[in-house]
Design an enzyme around this catalytic site. Structure first.
Site, short mmCIF file in Angstrom:
data_model
loop_
_atom_site.label_atom_id
_atom_site.label_comp_id
_atom_site.label_asym_id
_atom_site.label_seq_id
_atom_site.Cartn_x
_atom_site.Cartn_y
_atom_site.Cartn_z
N ARG A 188 3.66 12.95 10.29
CA ARG A 188 2.33 12.76 9.69
C ARG A 188 1.71 11.50 10.30
O ARG A 188 2.22 10.40 10.09
CB ARG A 188 2.45 12.62 8.18
N ASP A 243 0.84 -1.19 0.00
CA ASP A 243 0.00 0.00 0.00
C ASP A 243 0.88 1.26 0.00
O ASP A 243 0.70 2.17 0.79
CB ASP A 243 -0.95 -0.01 1.21
N HIS A 296 -2.39 0.55 11.76
CA HIS A 296 -2.25 -0.87 11.43
C HIS A 296 -0.80 -1.25 11.15
O HIS A 296 0.05 -0.38 10.97
CB HIS A 296 -3.10 -1.20 10.19
N GLN A 346 -3.30 -5.40 5.91
CA GLN A 346 -3.05 -4.38 6.93
C GLN A 346 -3.94 -4.68 8.15
O GLN A 346 -5.15 -4.51 8.09
CB GLN A 346 -3.38 -2.98 6.36
N GLU A 387 -3.54 13.03 9.65
CA GLU A 387 -4.05 12.83 8.29
C GLU A 387 -5.48 12.31 8.36
O GLU A 387 -5.75 11.13 8.14
CB GLU A 387 -3.15 11.84 7.54
N HIS A 417 -0.66 11.83 -2.89
CA HIS A 417 -0.57 10.46 -3.41
C HIS A 417 -1.93 9.76 -3.41
O HIS A 417 -2.10 8.73 -4.03
CB HIS A 417 0.43 9.66 -2.58
N ASP A 418 -2.89 10.33 -2.67
CA ASP A 418 -4.20 9.69 -2.57
C ASP A 418 -5.18 10.25 -3.60
O ASP A 418 -4.87 11.19 -4.32
CB ASP A 418 -4.74 9.85 -1.14
N ARG A 470 -4.54 4.53 -7.82
CA ARG A 470 -3.86 5.73 -7.31
C ARG A 470 -2.43 5.81 -7.83
O ARG A 470 -1.82 6.87 -7.82
CB ARG A 470 -3.86 5.73 -5.77
N ASP A 530 -0.70 8.85 10.16
CA ASP A 530 -1.53 8.29 9.11
C ASP A 530 -2.85 7.78 9.68
O ASP A 530 -2.88 7.10 10.71
CB ASP A 530 -0.77 7.13 8.44
C1 GLC Z 1 -3.74 6.94 4.43
C2 GLC Z 1 -2.76 7.00 3.28
C3 GLC Z 1 -3.23 6.07 2.20
C4 GLC Z 1 -3.29 4.67 2.76
C5 GLC Z 1 -4.14 4.63 4.03
C6 GLC Z 1 -3.93 3.34 4.77
O1 GLC Z 1 -4.98 7.40 4.09
O2 GLC Z 1 -2.64 8.30 2.82
O3 GLC Z 1 -2.39 6.11 1.09
O4 GLC Z 1 -3.83 3.80 1.80
O5 GLC Z 1 -3.80 5.65 4.94
O6 GLC Z 1 -2.69 3.35 5.44
#
Ligand code: GLC
Length: 647
Positions: A281, A140, A183, A251, A325, A394-395, A519, A283
């Site tokens: 950051r 991922d 995770h 995950q 995030e 990136h998303d 993505r 996540d």
């Molecule tokens: C966040 C990341 C994304 C990822 C998700 C799971 O949203 O930006 O790219 O798939 O977390 O870790």
């Protein structure tokens, strides 16, 4: 509130480590004593009734002390300098770029040679996408971590990262990396042990003997990746159990009801802090607490945990700011900055995902009304906190803003979103965008949008059709989008490749570990001979690069662009145009953006709330304008913008 027992407990813990509380460690001591009560009460809110609560609390305090003691003298000094500056991260002098080290330049070591590139562009903060070990085909993009302390060999090693941090800090650059808090990869040691039947580690995850409890959770938990990973649980044959996997099946969600998980993860947070990370950051923080009968997103306990992390970081490694995030609805995002006594004491940063999506909304419709309808909420961001502002990352782009905002603008929410999705996936007559739908959910009809900044702005199609006029328009759209995100308040984060107009890259389709996730189409492999074209006059790369560079340069020269909640929207009386004023110390910068494919005419009336009769200088076109009752219209070309200063 002062708590004698707690004070004694902390003193005795400090004594064990011979912390010099009256000498060189005095500042740390003060921070620890000052925050001890809130750390204890936040901790107790979550873990107070756990069997071994006191033992774990003591472990937490000792983790915190050890983190401080392991910090280099240089970082301790940087902490004090940053504290003195008060909210150093609000500065207009910061500008970031987010990049995958391997796709950008092969590895961490090569990045050192690229520092000049960032400097030329005007970027002084790097968000390095996940670098820690992650199984190649189940990664991922690095967000499935199998070892939080080992840099993946694909990128280099920990020494390389430390060396890079040193060079960056020597060049006054800042470092941002991720902690994947929610995770781990199923290859992580904890998950491996859990698979082998180790009860201690099974408790690190949400593991169940049968589908009974998973079915209850599933009733109210939405699917995050409905196409590639439907459902929230995965069967693990090795131990004959079901484990919670909210994102991909590989995950595994960490179980934060277990204090041992919290302590293990805060220790990793400190490990990153002590590498010299300036912004961490966090996540997917919206997901870290789960509860049957809820969506298991944005729950109050998730906020308590984030506040607890913030208070601990403030004590041991205070120079590191936190970015949550959370890509959630506008009202929800405000909670990540902290509320009540924790106002501005939770996450220092959040992504302004609402603004980002609404810029795309305005660009497709040529109408700024939905964007304006969202502003009363976005302006509630507490003083001392900031946004990461961006156009692409990136998303995917989600259209998660509220229906009432769309309704207020006079549109039907369902039809409006349908239009946007069709527009950006190139299914609307006249649309130049060449994006794609991501994570289409057949149950709800929801989908998000993939595609690079350039492709969504029509550059890919314009190049394909060899249409110079459309290329010019696409570049104008790109710079319009970037300029709004650079000037609206917050720390601008450019996504690598966008500074030279990379279009969609479909090579991911040939890679088994990526082909299920579109993505990757907007996560380009950098071709340095293309980037070199930025130095050749008249090329697309040169136009976008120099435009971006110039915007960042203007930004750096205006202290009033520091994010001190000094933004006021005005109504240009033209629905195609959005405008705001940034002001400080009697100085003002008026930023005006035309989102329409048509020329826009503004009369003095548009600005009458702001000024009567003015001579203005537009820093973007480097031209003078006079606006007032007796003057001509202000004419804005399609997708043009102005950055006006009084003269
Ligand atoms: C966040 C990341 C994304 C990822 C998700 C799971 O949203 O930006 O790219 O798939 O977390 O870790």
């Amino acid at each position: 509130m002062y708590d004698y027992k707690l004070h004694q407990q902390i003193e005795s813990e400090l004594a064990k480590y011979s912390v010099d509380i009256n000498g060189k460690d005095h500042q740390f001591y003060i921070r620890l004593i000052a925050n001890a009560s809130s750390i204890h009460s936040l901790y107790s809110e979550i873990y107070g009734h756990h069997l071994n609560t006191e033992q774990h609390f003591q472990q937490l305090i000792s983790t915190l002390i050890t983190a401080y003691l392991n910090r280099t003298e240089q970082l301790k000094q940087a902490d004090l300098d940053k504290i003195k500056k008060e909210n150093w991260f609000l500065s207009n002098e910061l500008a970031g770029m987010s990049l995958y080290v391997d796709r950008f330049c092969g590895g961490i070591k090569n990045l050192e040679e690229k520092l000049y590139y960032f400097k030329t562009l005007g970027v002084n903060l790097l968000h390095l996408m996940p670098l820690f070990e992650s199984p190649k085909d189940e990664s991922d993009g690095g967000y499935a971590v199998s070892d939080f302390r080992k840099v993946d060999a694909r990128f280099g090693n920990l020494k390389d990262l430390m060396q890079l941090q040193k060079s960056m800090s020597g060049n006054n650059m800042h470092l941002m990396i991720d902690i994947v808090l929610n995770h781990t990869s199923h290859y992580h040691e904890w998950a491996q042990k859990a698979k082998e039947g180790d009860r201690h580690y099974q408790d690190f995850f949400y593991m169940f003997d049968d589908r009974n409890i998973p079915d209850q959770y599933d009733k109210t938990m939405p699917d995050i990746f409905p196409e590639s990973a439907p459902g929230n649980f995965t069967y693990i044959p090795e131990c004959d159990k079901w484990v919670m996997t909210v994102f991909h099946k590989y995950q595994w969600d960490l179980n934060y009801t277990n204090p041992a998980v919290f302590i293990a993860m805060i220790d990793i947070i400190f490990f990153y802090a002590n590498l010299g990370v300036d912004i961490l950051r966090i996540d997917a923080p919206a997901f870290i607490w789960k509860e049957i009968g809820t969506s298991s997103q944005n729950l109050p306990q998730a906020h308590t945990l984030l506040r607890l992390i913030k208070q601990c970081v403030q004590v041991a490694t205070p120079g590191m700011a936190l970015l949550g995030e959370a890509i959630v609805a506008p009202q929800e995002i405000m909670n990540y900055f902290g509320k009540g006594i924790y106002r501005a004491k939770e996450c220092d940063f959040a992504y302004n995902a609402t603004q980002m999506a609404l810029q795309w909304d305005a660009l497709a419709t040529g109408d700024t009304k939905v964007m304006l309808a969202a502003q009363p909420i976005l302006l509630q961001k507490p003083w001392g906190t900031s946004w990461i502002t961006y156009t692409r990352c990136h998303d995917d782009i989600g259209l998660g803003y509220d229906d009432y905002m769309i309704e207020q603008a006079g549109y039907d929410p369902y039809q409006h979103r349908q239009f946007l999705k069709n527009y950006y996936s190139g299914n609307v007559e006249g649309s130049m965008a060449t994006g794609a739908l991501f994570s289409y959910n057949p149950k709800t009809g929801d989908a998000r949008i993939s595609g690079t900044l350039a492709s969504l702005c029509g550059l890919e199609k314009a190049i394909e059709e060899n249409n110079n006029e459309d290329i010019t328009i696409a570049i104008r759209k790109i710079l319009l989008m970037q300029s709004m995100s650079f000037f609206i308040g917050g720390l601008p984060m450019i996504f690598y490749g966008d500074e030279v107009g990379y279009t969609n890259d479909f090579s991911y389709l040939n890679d088994e570990g990526k082909s299920y996730d579109n993505r990757w189409m907007h996560r380009p492999l950098i071709n340095w001979s293309k980037n070199e074209l930025r130095n050749e006059n008249g090329t697309i790369e040169q136009k976008i690069f120099s435009g971006t560079q110039r915007l960042l340069n203007i930004r750096k020269n205006f202290q009033l662009l520091s994010d001190h909640s000094n933004l006021n929207w005005f109504s240009p009386h033209n629905l195609h145009v959005a405008g705001f004023v940034r002001s400080a110390n009697g100085k003002k910068l008026y930023c005006v953006f035309n989102f329409s494919a048509q020329t826009a005419y503004l009369t003095w009336f548009a600005f009458k709330e702001q000024w009567a009769d003015k001579n203005l200088y537009d820093h973007w076109s480097e031209r003078n304008y006079t606006i007032g009752k007796d003057h001509e219209f202000l004419i804005m070309k399609p997708f043009e913008f102005f950055l006006f200063e009084d003269i």
